[in-house]
Every structure is written in structure tokens, then in C-alpha cells.
Design an enzyme around this catalytic site. Structure first.
Site, PDB file in Angstrom:
ATOM      1  N   ASP A  48      -6.013  -3.504 -15.921  1.00  0.00           N
ATOM      2  CA  ASP A  48      -7.239  -3.012 -16.568  1.00  0.00           C
ATOM      3  C   ASP A  48      -7.064  -2.962 -18.081  1.00  0.00           C
ATOM      4  OD1 ASP A  48      -9.848  -1.754 -16.813  1.00  0.00           O
ATOM      5  OD2 ASP A  48      -8.706  -0.001 -17.396  1.00  0.00           O
ATOM      6  N   SER A  56     -12.834  -1.477 -13.325  1.00  0.00           N
ATOM      7  CA  SER A  56     -12.021  -0.871 -14.382  1.00  0.00           C
ATOM      8  C   SER A  56     -11.805   0.626 -14.123  1.00  0.00           C
ATOM      9  CB  SER A  56     -12.722  -1.094 -15.725  1.00  0.00           C
ATOM     10  OG  SER A  56     -12.188  -0.277 -16.711  1.00  0.00           O
ATOM     11  N   LYS A  98      -8.118   2.623 -12.065  1.00  0.00           N
ATOM     12  CA  LYS A  98      -7.293   3.694 -12.659  1.00  0.00           C
ATOM     13  C   LYS A  98      -7.384   4.965 -11.822  1.00  0.00           C
ATOM     14  CE  LYS A  98      -9.597   3.393 -16.526  1.00  0.00           C
ATOM     15  NZ  LYS A  98     -10.277   2.404 -17.320  1.00  0.00           N
ATOM     16  N   ARG A 119     -12.319  -7.821 -22.590  1.00  0.00           N
ATOM     17  CA  ARG A 119     -13.757  -7.574 -22.424  1.00  0.00           C
ATOM     18  C   ARG A 119     -14.350  -7.058 -23.715  1.00  0.00           C
ATOM     19  NH1 ARG A 119     -13.837  -3.301 -18.124  1.00  0.00           N
ATOM     20  NH2 ARG A 119     -16.073  -3.252 -18.458  1.00  0.00           N
ATOM     21  N   HIS A 133     -14.425  11.578 -14.645  1.00  0.00           N
ATOM     22  CA  HIS A 133     -14.494  10.451 -15.573  1.00  0.00           C
ATOM     23  C   HIS A 133     -15.900  10.368 -16.152  1.00  0.00           C
ATOM     24  CE1 HIS A 133     -13.012   6.643 -17.186  1.00  0.00           C
ATOM     25  NE2 HIS A 133     -14.207   6.132 -16.932  1.00  0.00           N
TER      26      HIS A 133
END
Ligand code: URA
Length: 425
Positions: free
Chosen positions: A159, A181, A185, A166, A80
Site C-alpha cells: 500500500d 488501501s 492496513k 497513486r 479510520h
């Protein structure tokens, strides 16, 4: 639940309990809490923060808002990035790891604000589908060793809803909210580990090194409370990563990488990431790429997700703008800055990024940087090419700064806590 009481607590920096976070997330999912109250809570969290326990409980509640995916194939790693400009690493690292027999089940996001998103890039490939039914995923992993899908209503749906809120309330860059967040995931899949590239600098959510380090260590700490190995890197996001910025342009650059045509910063990052997961040498990684195996897996992956694999050989199949303009150097000197945030914002202005979730993006537009920070240029020399739809965005001349004195080329790895050249934490 008495939501006003919860707001009162966070306003006065009191701790929210696990039960309250569970109820909060249930309220988000059932839409029983009005958005104006959620927005107020997000802002209270933004200013007053969450402690480690609260961050853990929020992450857990968000994770439990959706399904878990479990695969039998191992080793299984995910990657990520916290978001940047020109960051196409996911498209490159997934087939390389897969070629080393490390399976990569990746759930990626779309671009938001000035940052690009892997799913938008992939969707520039004709036919490519990012929404794949869960029952087909084991087959995809078997077929190409990796898949890249978008977050659906099935995985951490809380999320998705909170992220949109957000974004609308300017509370994205809150460290505990980012941790919850990302991890909600990523923990939904039974990976052996997660590698997270924390971007730092003007083009990232974390502008300072201190903030990036805090985010990296909290990601690790919370991930490990879920018994998950989390490896983090902190890397510079002051200038765009690699040479191209733009959805179809970044697909081209990624394919070129898999053909052995590396941009130095991209190569530096990919090699480091692979080495944080495996014990391969630079030479072994280079040999693997040049063997063509990762490119072959990329083709299989594109085809398995409905895309036209011919794009790998024929870039004209990807959407392209009718207009290309040169950005010229205003003077002799050295490139001192390519402002990643401005580049990202211009992408949004040209339609290549989105102002809010759900907007359709123009896959064609983008930038191609022929020079990077530290390169010597002459007056009138082409620094970059702008791929635009007909109308150039304003302020194009402000994205690049040229100075008269030499400028040092910097490594993209930032981490004063270990050595200046090692960014892994
Ligand atoms: N990426 C995410 O998935 N979530 C954030 O909050 C920021 C970056």
C-alpha cells in the site's frame, strides 16, 4: 508475468484474476515491475474500475504483502477516516474508547495533498515516535489502552508504494483502490471491528454523497468478506472540522476536548462514533471525559511513545509560529462557507502539509476559526486567526464567504439512505 497482457485486460474492462493480483503485488514489493507500467495500470483501474471480486483479491494480496499483528486483549477496535481538513478525531476517540476499556491499536497515515494526517499531528509533540518495533506494541496497549503508530514496511508495504504512485498519478480517488488501501492496513490487526468515517464534500476525496455512499458500502462489503465487522459513517467535509487546522494546533484542540472543552461538530461526531461501538449514553460519555481518565491515558500514551507528556498542561512546549494575523469579516452577515479544500491547500503552501510523501512538514502553521458556517458576524470582526511562518499565503480572503441572509447550521451527518440525521450505514 506478462504485464502488458494485464494492462490490455484492464484497458478492455476484463477481469483480473486472484493469481494475477498476487503476482502484481509480488512485483510491486520486489520492484520488478517498472513504475510506468504500474502507473498505467492504476489509471486503467481508475477509469474502468474493479468489480467486488477483484477488489477483494487486490485487498487480500496487499494485506498478504506484510505481517499480521495479533493481540490477546479484547474488545479491540480501530478507527479510520478517509481524510479531511481539521480532522483530529483519532486523537480524541482513541483515549475515550480506551477509557471505556476498548483497546485501540491504530495504524495511521501522514497527511497527503490537502488532507491532514494523524501522525504529522502527533509528531508536533517533542520527542514523539510513531515508528515502534512490533514487539513493543502489546506493552503499549496494556499501558494506555491504545497506540497510534505509522504504517511501516512491515504492515501492508504494498500500500505504501502504491499510494505514493497513486498520489503522483492523480489516481487516489478511485473507490476500489481506496478500499484496498484502507482495508489492507486495517485488516492486518486482529480487531473485533473497524469504524470508518467516510468524509464527503469539497474538502474530501469523495466530493458527492453518491460516491461517499458507494465507498462506504464497498468498505463494508469487502471487510465482511474477510469476516471483519466494518461500521461506516458518512460525514460532511465542506468546512474544516472543529476550530483548529494545523498539526500542533490540532493537538491542542484534542487535549482541550479531553478536558471537556468541546467544539460542537467534533463532539457530535465523537459521541456518534462511541455509540456505534458501545451502548453508552451522551451523559455517560460526557461524564467519562470529565472524570479525566481519557486525558490521563492520553498522557500515558504520549510518554510511552517517547513524547513529552507535559504538553497536556503546557501548550507552549508545542511548536508555534512567530506570526498570528487576524482574518476579518468583510461585511455584516452570516458565514456561508469556509472552503475546506482551499484551507488544506493553504496549509500545504505554508509548509503544514506535503506535496509528496517524504516531505518534512512545518508543525507550527495553521488556522484557528473563531466562527463557523451559520455564525453571525459583523464587518471587521475576527473570523479566524492565521498562524504563519512570516509570509501569508495568497488568496486568504477567498477561503471564507459571508452572505447577507441567515445560513442554517448543518449537522455533519450525511446519509439520505436512512434518515437525514443518521449517518451510520
Ligand atoms: N486513506 C487511505 O489509507 N488510503 C486511501 O487510498 C485513501 C485514504
Amino acid at each position: 508475468m506478462n504485464f502488458k497482457l494485464l494492462l490490455e485486460k484492464k484497458k478492455y474492462r476484463e477481469r483480473i484474476t486472484k493469481e494475477e493480483f498476487d503476482q502484481l503485488i509480488r512485483g510491486v514489493i520486489t520492484k520488478s515491475i517498472p513504475e510506468y507500467q504500474l502507473a498505467a495500470l492504476l489509471m486503467a483501474i481508475y477509469f474502468n474500475g474493479l468489480d467486488d471480486d477483484e477488489t477483494f483479491y487486490l485487498t487480500e494480496a496487499m494485506l498478504n504483502s506484510g505481517k499480521r499483528l495479533s493481540f490477546d486483549l479484547h474488545p479491540l477496535w480501530d478507527k479510520h477516516s478517509t481524510g479531511g481538513v481539521g480532522d483530529k478525531i483519532s486523537l480524541v476517540i482513541a483515549p475515550i474508547l480506551a477509557a471505556f476499556d476498548i483497546k485501540v491499536p491504530m495504524i495511521s497515515g501522514r497527511g497527503l495533498g490537502h488532507t491532514g494526517g494523524t501522525i504529522d499531528k502527533l509528531e508536533s509533540i517533542p520527542g514523539f515516535r510513531s515508528e515502534i518495533p512490533i514487539e513493543q506494541l502489546p506493552h503499549l496497549l496494556d499501558n494506555s489502552g491504545f497506540f497510534i503508530i505509522s504504517q511501516s514496511d512491515e504492515i501492508a508495504p504494498a500500500d505504501r508504494q502504491l499510494y505514493a504512485l497513486r498520489d503522483a498519478t492523480q489516481t487516489v480517488d478511485s473507490i476500489p483502490l481506496i478500499v484496498a488501501s484502507i482495508l489492507s492496513k486495517k485488516l492486518a490487526v486482529n480487531t473485533d471491528g473497524i469504524i470508518i468515517d467516510v468524509k464527503c464534500g469539497g474538502g474530501a476525496f469523495m466530493r458527492s454523497r453518491r460516491e461517499a455512499e458507494t465507498l462506504a458500502s464497498l468498505l463494508k462489503k469487502i471487510g465482511e468478506r474477510f469476516n471483519r465487522k466494518v461500521v461506516t459513517l458518512i460525514t460532511a467535509m465542506d468546512q474544516p472540522l472543529g476550530r483548529m487546522v494545523g498539526n500542533s494546533l490540532e493537538v491542542i484542540e484534542s487535549i482541550e476536548f479531553l478536558k471537556g472543552n468541546y467544539e460542537p461538530d467534533t463532539k457530535e461526531l465523537v459521541v456518534k462514533m462511541v455509540q456505534l461501538i458501545t451502548d453508552r449514553t451522551d451523559a455517560e460519555i460526557d461524564a467519562l471525559i470529565r472524570s479525566g481518565r481519557p486525558l490521563e491515558l492520553m498522557k500515558r500514551f504520549i510518554e510511552a511513545q517517547g513524547g513529552n507528556p507535559e504538553v497536556v498542561e503546557d501548550y507552549s512546549l508545542l511548536p508555534q509560529t512567530p506570526h498570528r494575523d487576524e482574518i476579518l469579516s468583510p461585511s455584516d452577515g452570516w458565514i456561508a462557507e469556509i472552503d475546506a479544500r482551499r484551507v488544506g491547500m493553504m496549509m500545504v503552501e505554508m509548509g503544514g502539509g506535503r506535496r509528496k510523501l517524504g516531505e518534512v512538514v512545518d508543525h507550527r502553521v495553521g488556522f484557528e476559526f473563531l466562527k463557523k458556517v451559520g455564525d453571525r458576524v459583523e464587518r471587521g470582526e475576527t473570523i479566524a486567526l492565521l498562524h504563519h511562518p512570516g509570509q501569508k499565503p495568497d488568496g486568504i480572503d477567498r477561503i471564507i464567504r459571508v452572505t447577507t441572509g441567515p445560513v442554517e447550521r448543518r449537522s455533519i451527518f450525511l446519509s439520505p439512505s436512512s434518515s437525514p440525521t443518521s449517518g451510520a450505514t
